[in-house]
Design a protein around this motif. Structure first.
Motif, PDB file in Angstrom:
ATOM      1  N   ASP A 109       1.384   4.981  -8.079  1.00  0.00           N
ATOM      2  CA  ASP A 109       1.829   3.434  -7.624  1.00  0.00           C
ATOM      3  C   ASP A 109       2.485   2.424  -8.148  1.00  0.00           C
ATOM      4  O   ASP A 109       2.852   1.669  -7.751  1.00  0.00           O
ATOM      5  CB  ASP A 109       0.579   2.941  -6.728  1.00  0.00           C
ATOM      6  CG  ASP A 109      -0.401   3.858  -5.966  1.00  0.00           C
ATOM      7  OD1 ASP A 109       0.786   4.610  -5.394  1.00  0.00           O
ATOM      8  OD2 ASP A 109      -1.853   3.693  -5.608  1.00  0.00           O
ATOM      9  N   ILE A 165       5.538   2.696  -7.415  1.00  0.00           N
ATOM     10  CA  ILE A 165       5.913   2.093  -6.172  1.00  0.00           C
ATOM     11  C   ILE A 165       6.402   0.599  -5.495  1.00  0.00           C
ATOM     12  O   ILE A 165       7.047   0.659  -5.698  1.00  0.00           O
ATOM     13  CB  ILE A 165       5.403   2.799  -4.892  1.00  0.00           C
ATOM     14  CG1 ILE A 165       5.559   4.517  -5.881  1.00  0.00           C
ATOM     15  CG2 ILE A 165       5.935   2.370  -3.667  1.00  0.00           C
ATOM     16  CD1 ILE A 165       4.637   5.960  -4.847  1.00  0.00           C
ATOM     17  N   GLY A 175       5.650   4.693   0.294  1.00  0.00           N
ATOM     18  CA  GLY A 175       4.834   3.112  -0.506  1.00  0.00           C
ATOM     19  C   GLY A 175       5.088   1.614   0.765  1.00  0.00           C
ATOM     20  O   GLY A 175       6.921   1.672   1.015  1.00  0.00           O
ATOM     21  N   ASP A 179       1.071  -1.058   0.248  1.00  0.00           N
ATOM     22  CA  ASP A 179      -0.257  -0.423  -0.197  1.00  0.00           C
ATOM     23  C   ASP A 179       0.977   1.194  -0.032  1.00  0.00           C
ATOM     24  O   ASP A 179       2.165   0.956   0.249  1.00  0.00           O
ATOM     25  CB  ASP A 179      -1.188   0.454   1.107  1.00  0.00           C
ATOM     26  CG  ASP A 179      -1.719   0.954   0.889  1.00  0.00           C
ATOM     27  OD1 ASP A 179      -2.071   1.902  -0.481  1.00  0.00           O
ATOM     28  OD2 ASP A 179      -2.269   0.975   1.974  1.00  0.00           O
ATOM     29  N   SER A 180       0.316   2.165   0.130  1.00  0.00           N
ATOM     30  CA  SER A 180       0.895   3.217  -0.400  1.00  0.00           C
ATOM     31  C   SER A 180       0.397   5.212   0.899  1.00  0.00           C
ATOM     32  O   SER A 180      -0.704   4.550   0.409  1.00  0.00           O
ATOM     33  CB  SER A 180       1.028   3.862  -1.529  1.00  0.00           C
ATOM     34  OG  SER A 180      -0.118   4.145  -2.440  1.00  0.00           O
ATOM     35  N   PHE A 228      -1.800  -0.148  -7.736  1.00  0.00           N
ATOM     36  CA  PHE A 228      -1.195  -0.550  -8.531  1.00  0.00           C
ATOM     37  C   PHE A 228      -1.019  -2.475  -9.736  1.00  0.00           C
ATOM     38  O   PHE A 228       0.174  -2.928  -9.593  1.00  0.00           O
ATOM     39  CB  PHE A 228      -0.664  -1.796  -6.926  1.00  0.00           C
ATOM     40  CG  PHE A 228      -0.165  -0.762  -6.148  1.00  0.00           C
ATOM     41  CD1 PHE A 228       1.104  -0.572  -5.452  1.00  0.00           C
ATOM     42  CD2 PHE A 228      -0.746  -0.427  -5.051  1.00  0.00           C
ATOM     43  CE1 PHE A 228       1.837   0.572  -5.024  1.00  0.00           C
ATOM     44  CE2 PHE A 228      -0.891   0.418  -3.725  1.00  0.00           C
ATOM     45  CZ  PHE A 228       0.540   0.890  -3.808  1.00  0.00           C
ATOM     46  N   LYS A 231       5.297  11.006  -1.392  1.00  0.00           N
ATOM     47  CA  LYS A 231       4.521   8.869  -1.029  1.00  0.00           C
ATOM     48  C   LYS A 231       5.416   8.509  -0.090  1.00  0.00           C
ATOM     49  O   LYS A 231       6.587   7.853  -0.767  1.00  0.00           O
ATOM     50  CB  LYS A 231       3.663   8.543  -2.597  1.00  0.00           C
ATOM     51  CG  LYS A 231       2.715   7.343  -2.614  1.00  0.00           C
ATOM     52  CD  LYS A 231       2.115   7.541  -4.051  1.00  0.00           C
ATOM     53  CE  LYS A 231       1.096   8.790  -4.424  1.00  0.00           C
ATOM     54  NZ  LYS A 231       1.012   8.072  -5.684  1.00  0.00           N
TER      55      LYS A 231
END
Length: 301
Positions: A187, A190, A166, A137-138, A214, A164
């Motif tokens: 995302d 990341i 991650g 998750d971020s 993602f 951000k």
């Protein structure tokens, strides 16, 4: 200002009992049990630096600063959220403390501690030391005024100017990998970074759960790493807060990390230092989890 202690001995001078100061303990200080988990890694690091300088023909006196006092000072900053210059005077000089923090972040000492403690925490829970599954998750965080503009961006979805974070955890919520980037990075990018990090440290990982941000590139990247990535969407027909399969674990981890006030906003000028602060908060939580301590218990029993 005292001269920086940049290397030192490995044994009696940094024993688990605090002998260099007579200050009263802060709630963020390590107990003897938690210090016993961390001390070997820090002492080995200091010994290696002493030996390297000796081989280079550099004569350096044994430093008197306790590694335990240094680590307690860093934990104090992490837990309370104060600026380095506001570090209480009964700790070692702030320049010394910051030097050690920077060196440990650069040389991967925090990452090493995190990996070792994660294995111990998993073993205590009856799991294998090496995880086989993970959750990603971020989180977008606002930055302070001292953060360089070229290391931050705008999260268009959450309307946040900053960075951000991650994170990748195991199914218990223990932190396995961390990256800090500008908030405008996708995302997917990341996710690729986190999966690459995790596969290097934990080649046993074969399964990952992610949210819809993602998908695509991150999911394609997992094929090259041999990791099955499952996208878990939020139930759109159920309004309000609700538990999402597997993803609730990483959300809980983010909540626990945020109890360390240094993470309420990103104050670090460098992204790697921001990642180190997140890793440090995880180390603090891991050590308490392994020893079964909470803040009030060890100091009054």
């Amino acid at each position: 200002m005292a001269q920086l202690d940049r290397c030192g001995p490995s044994d009696a001078t940094v024993a688990s009992t605090r002998t260099t100061t007579s200050r009263r303990p802060y709630p963020s200080d390590l107990s003897d049990a938690r210090w016993a988990l961390i001390e070997p890694t820090l002492s080995a690091w200091r010994t290696a630096r002493m030996q390297a300088r000796a081989r280079a023909g550099i004569t350096v006196a044994d430093p008197s600063t306790s590694l335990r006092d240094i680590f307690d000072a860093i934990l104090y900053v992490n837990r309370t959220g104060i600026a380095w210059k506001h570090l209480p005077h009964d700790f070692p000089p702030r320049t010394t403390v910051y030097y050690y923090f920077s060196a440990w972040a650069k040389e991967g000492i925090f990452d090493r501690l995190g990996t070792d403690l994660t294995g111990l925490a998993r073993t205590k829970e009856g799991r294998k030391p090496e995880p086989s599954a993970c959750v990603i998750d971020s989180q977008s965080a606002k930055t302070s005024t001292n953060v360089p503009l070229d290391t931050q961006g705008i999260d268009a979805g959450k309307k946040i100017v900053g960075r951000k974070r991650g994170i990748l955890t195991d199914t218990l919520g223990l932190l396995l990998a961390i990256t800090v980037v500008a908030a405008d990075l996708s995302d997917n990018a990341i996710g690729k970074t986190l999966l690459t990090q995790a596969s290097r440290t934990y080649p046993t990982i074969t399964k990952a759960w992610v949210d819809t941000g993602f998908k695509n590139a991150a999911v394609e990247h997992r094929a090259r790493l041999g990791i099955d990535v499952e996208v878990v969407p939020r139930r759109s027909n159920q309004p309000g807060l609700h538990v999402v399969k597997r993803r609730w674990v990483v959300e809980r981890t983010l909540g626990r990390l945020m109890l360390h006030r240094r993470l309420a906003r990103d104050y670090e000028t460098r992204p790697d230092h921001a990642a180190a602060m997140i890793r440090l908060a995880s180390i603090d939580n891991l050590a308490r989890r392994i020893t079964g301590e909470s803040t009030p218990t060890w100091r009054y029993t």
